[in-house]
Write an enzyme that holds these catalytic residues in place. Structure first.
Site, mmCIF file in Angstrom:
data_model
loop_
_atom_site.group_PDB
_atom_site.id
_atom_site.type_symbol
_atom_site.label_atom_id
_atom_site.label_comp_id
_atom_site.label_asym_id
_atom_site.label_seq_id
_atom_site.Cartn_x
_atom_site.Cartn_y
_atom_site.Cartn_z
ATOM 1 N N HIS A 1 0.844 -1.203 0.000
ATOM 2 C CA HIS A 1 0.000 0.000 0.000
ATOM 3 C C HIS A 1 0.874 1.246 0.000
ATOM 4 C CE1 HIS A 1 0.041 1.500 4.274
ATOM 5 N NE2 HIS A 1 0.209 0.238 4.606
ATOM 6 N N ASP B 1 4.195 -5.074 3.641
ATOM 7 C CA ASP B 1 3.629 -3.981 4.419
ATOM 8 C C ASP B 1 4.476 -3.780 5.668
ATOM 9 O OD1 ASP B 1 2.025 -2.092 5.570
ATOM 10 O OD2 ASP B 1 0.180 -3.255 5.454
ATOM 11 N N ASP C 1 5.560 2.791 7.240
ATOM 12 C CA ASP C 1 4.206 2.305 6.970
ATOM 13 C C ASP C 1 3.486 3.224 5.976
ATOM 14 O OD1 ASP C 1 1.787 0.997 7.061
ATOM 15 O OD2 ASP C 1 1.215 1.782 9.022
ATOM 16 N N GLU D 1 -5.465 1.892 1.896
ATOM 17 C CA GLU D 1 -5.326 0.743 2.789
ATOM 18 C C GLU D 1 -5.606 1.150 4.218
ATOM 19 O OE1 GLU D 1 -3.123 -2.049 5.527
ATOM 20 O OE2 GLU D 1 -3.026 0.114 5.305
ATOM 21 N N GLU D 2 -5.130 2.327 4.595
ATOM 22 C CA GLU D 2 -5.300 2.791 5.969
ATOM 23 C C GLU D 2 -6.764 3.075 6.306
ATOM 24 O OE1 GLU D 2 -3.066 2.568 8.035
ATOM 25 O OE2 GLU D 2 -1.097 2.883 7.137
ATOM 26 N N HIS E 1 2.051 4.910 12.954
ATOM 27 C CA HIS E 1 0.895 5.796 12.772
ATOM 28 C C HIS E 1 1.083 7.149 13.439
ATOM 29 C CE1 HIS E 1 -2.418 2.746 11.436
ATOM 30 N NE2 HIS E 1 -1.362 2.769 10.627
#
Length: 516
Positions: free
Chosen positions: A271, A349, A283, A317-318, A451
């Protein structure tokens, strides 16, 4: 860009990737050697891609789907693929976009004033609308005594007699939060307060980490059961302020494939999007960059692969695997023959976590309890074995990571496509055994910036990138030659007797947001 000669055989690649460091930095405390291999230029290439993604994120304030930063990331991937000789395809789709632009506030102004603290006393629900509302609070079919079981906000009858212009106080239970908010809006509410249900200790605390499932046109906040009880008092007036962007936005998947190969298709994906407010360099800039470098290397190969290789960079994706879900659903419905030709899917990922493990998806479902595992299609175990053997041969070792279906392989395995992939860890805590195997610090998160805005260029391990880039190149080129170890002599995968949905409901690592 790596030359194709370095990628033509397993033996050459293993020799090239030999002596990869088992540590979370380029040199570990024991002085063991760092990764050195002929394909080292490929790792420099991965880092060059990450530098570009970092600059894009800095320039645009992040790389989340639905933002200019994601659009620029898409353009960068398309440009690099085109330069390598591919004919990239851009697939557009709409999705629900949400970001909180500023802090929310909530206070009771009468009869007894009280100020609530965000994150402690109240939460802003995902996809809440924006607004600045002062109005009376009106309870909607609440059940405030055991068993606290009510359809509150789920049925039209619940709003019989509701006063338009009031703030609706609804209770968790029966239907989704989104349905409750939509019904309240249709009844004339100007904001919604969702109180927890109160029937168990877990459903009595502050209502947080929940989603409305899509944009709604009014502010929606959550509170605990006890605070909801207090709000359901005569004469309660509240002031709610939410500063959000909640709308249907557009984003894109990018795919590119080798030419002139057989119709047996090997897919590899990562992603491309980050979370809102961050550059997402681990990420998942790490997986996207390693995949892009692999695609460029495959384009340099002297001979055409036996099987078609299709690379994919997923959007949104998130937001719940929406890009891969869209791709799989559209192809399976409109081009079922072409979808059946997909022999396997490889997913990358987070392959550069700073306090990394070298994780391989548990394709034979033998390492984790059923509640943590999705059903692995036949052939997935062979992919797991291939990666484990590769890491053993280059001297790093590996560990199994849950095959949960909660990354972009989820939509593929739901339709019986064998899958596997790599993962270096997110907010989970590194074990003593993993620290012994890979170096790094036991008892700390694999990625302490998961994140967060600090997920930048300083948040990746070059050692992890070196090992995983070698593994990605090995797997892609191996299956480009033959997928026989995964699915025998057939073309593509076996179609399941009836479609089934994967467990993938939200991003792969953290707990999914509750919808009801």
């Amino acid at each position: 860009m790596t030359s194709g000669a370095a990628l033509l055989g397993t033996a050459a690649l293993i020799a090239a990737a030999a002596t990869v460091v088992p540590a979370s930095a380029d040199d570990d405390a024991a002085g063991r050697p760092t990764a050195r291999h002929e394909a080292n230029g490929s790792v420099r290439g991965v880092m060059d891609h990450l530098i570009e993604l970092e600059e894009i994120g800095d320039r645009h304030g992040g790389r989340a789907s639905g933002t200019p930063g994601y659009e620029a990331s898409r353009d960068y991937v398309v440009k690099r693929l085109s330069r390598a000789g591919y004919r990239p395809q851009v697939q557009e789709f709409d999705f629900p976009f949400f970001q909180q632009l500023g802090p929310s506030s909530f206070e009771v102004t009468a009869p007894t004033p009280r100020t609530f603290e965000e994150g402690v006393d109240f939460s802003t629900l995902e996809y809440s609308g924006a607004g600045d509302i002062t109005a009376p609070v009106e309870g909607v079919d609440l059940a405030l005594v055991t068993p606290a079981d009510s359809t509150s906000g789920c049925e039209d009858a619940d709003f019989a007699g509701f006063t338009a212009g009031n703030i609706a106080l609804v209770q968790r239970g029966v239907c989704t939060f989104g349905e409750k908010a939509t019904n309240a809006l249709e009844a004339g509410a100007v904001a919604v307060i969702v109180m927890n249900q109160g029937n168990t200790p877990e459903r009595s605390v502050l209502l947080e980490n929940v989603t409305l499932g899509g944009p709604v046109g009014l502010p929606v906040i959550g509170v605990s059961f006890a605070d909801g009880q207090a709000l359901d008092a005569d004469g309660t007036i509240a002031h709610v302020v939410t500063d959000t962007q909640s709308e249907i936005a557009t984003t894109w998947n990018v795919t590119a494939e080798t030419r002139g190969s057989r119709q047996n298709v090997v897919m590899a994906g990562a992603h491309l999007d980050s979370v809102v407010g961050g550059n997402g360099i681990n990420d998942n800039g790490s997986g996207s960059a390693a995949l892009l470098e692999t695609a460029e290397a495959v384009a340099d190969m002297k001979r055409t692969p036996n099987n078609k290789v299709r690379f994919a960079w997923w959007g949104a994706e998130e937001n719940g695997l929406l890009g891969s879900e869209h791709y799989v659903a559209e192809m399976a419905e409109n081009q079922p023959g072409k979808f059946q030709n997909i022999a396997l899917y490889l997913n990358f990922d987070m392959v550069g976590s700073p306090n990394y493990m070298l994780g391989v998806y548990d394709g034979n479902n033998d390492a984790f309890p059923p509640e943590e595992s999705a059903t692995a299609p036949e052939g997935s175990a062979a992919i797991e074995k291939m990666y484990a053997r590769f890491f053993d041969k280059i001297g790093t070792g590996s560990v199994e990571t849950a095959f949960s279906g909660r990354s972009d392989y989820g939509p593929f395995i739901a339709l019986n496509v064998p899958a596997g992939g790599l993962f270096t860890g997110a907010e989970g805590v590194k074990s003593e055994e993993e620290a012994e195997l890979f170096g790094g610090t036991a008892g700390e998160a694999y990625d302490s910036c998961y994140h967060q805005a600090c997920d930048d260029l300083g948040n990746v391990s070059r050692a992890a990138l070196k090992a995983n880039t070698a593994a990605i190149m090995h797997s892609v080129t191996k299956y480009a030659r033959s997928t026989r170890t995964v699915n025998g002599d057939r073309t593509g995968h076996e179609v399941p007797p009836a479609p089934a949905r994967s467990k993938a409901t939200d991003h792969h690592h953290g707990a999914p947001k509750a919808a009801r």
